[in-house]
Design a protein around this motif. Structure first.
Motif: not given
Length: 263
Positions: A91-93, A107-108, A247-250
């Protein structure tokens, strides 16, 4: 002896029981005279087991005086916290230090749910729910609804819709429908990618573990462990890809753009 070897061959085959039409969920439904899609029941079962695991972790954490200090050795708590650290690092990355804590829970949950749904297919007598398009499409729609809802919340509904039009107002009539179509295709692409890869992995694994050469099962000749490791790798990669794309879409949906950035 012959019967024992036949039984061991049956048990070491990843999906020999399921491939033959038998599943533990199906047997339980027949015994209870319940007619419900087996993959839906399996998916619900996985969700309940993960919820129970979460409750157990919370109970263990509440019984510890100093939760900062990890347990000694390999324990359930250390395993859960190692998973949490891994997901938080991802998530941080992708999302950055500011947004990582905000979207960590989503995400988790998404990763462990998909990974467990993939992984259960390696257990004899179970079929992975992600092998069915209805399951993967539901997961894709869940991700689609989530990142659009977060985009509307972070930017405002009007501003969120504006970013589909692009930076140049006279190009909006062309860009807007293309961007809308591209966004609406995302849940379908997520669903088809996960479904296709898991279905292919299941068929390949079943074929190799049940392949016989001159009457001998090659899983006994070469060992079944490499095939299981390959299946485990595919299960992890597909859950990871689905989660990373979400995550990319978020990140794309919640990014704040100003006029200078567009230029």
């Amino acid at each position: 002896m012959r019967n024992i070897l036949a039984l061991l061959t049956l048990l070491t085959s990843s999906n020999a029981l399921a491939a033959g039409g038998f599943t533990w969920i199906g047997a339980a439904q027949q015994a209870l005279h319940v007619d419900f899609p087996g993959h839906v029941v399996t998916f619900i079962l996985i969700g309940l087991l993960l919820a129970v695991a979460g409750v157990i972790y919370r109970m263990k954490l509440s019984s510890i005086s100093n939760p900062v200090i990890p347990d000694k050795g390999f324990t359930f708590r250390n395993l859960v916290e190692a998973y949490g650290k891994f997901i938080y690092a991802q998530c941080n990355a992708v999302l950055g230090e500011k947004d990582a804590p905000v979207y960590f829970k989503f995400v988790a949950t998404t990763f462990i749910l998909i990974f467990a749904s993939n992984l259960i297919g390696l257990i004899p007598g179970f079929l992975p729910p992600t092998e069915y398009l209805s399951t993967t499409l539901a997961l894709g729609c869940f991700s689609f609804i989530y990142f659009n809802a977060k985009g509307c919340k972070e930017l405002g509904t009007i501003n969120y819709l504006k970013h589909f039009a692009g930076p140049l107002w006279y190009m909006a009539i062309l860009i807007f429908p293309i961007e809308i179509l591209s966004t609406c295709i995302r849940p379908v692409s997520l669903a088809l990618r996960l479904n296709g890869n898991m279905m292919g992995d299941h068929k390949v694994l079943t074929t190799f573990l049940n392949l016989e050469v001159m009457g001998f099962n090659i899983a006994w000749v070469f060992g079944a462990i490499p095939f299981y490791l390959l299946g485990l790798l595919v299960c992890f990669i597909q859950a990871y890809v689905f989660t990373m794309l979400s995550m990319v879409y978020i990140s794309l949906a919640t990014a704040h753009h100003d006029h200078a950035e567009h230029h």
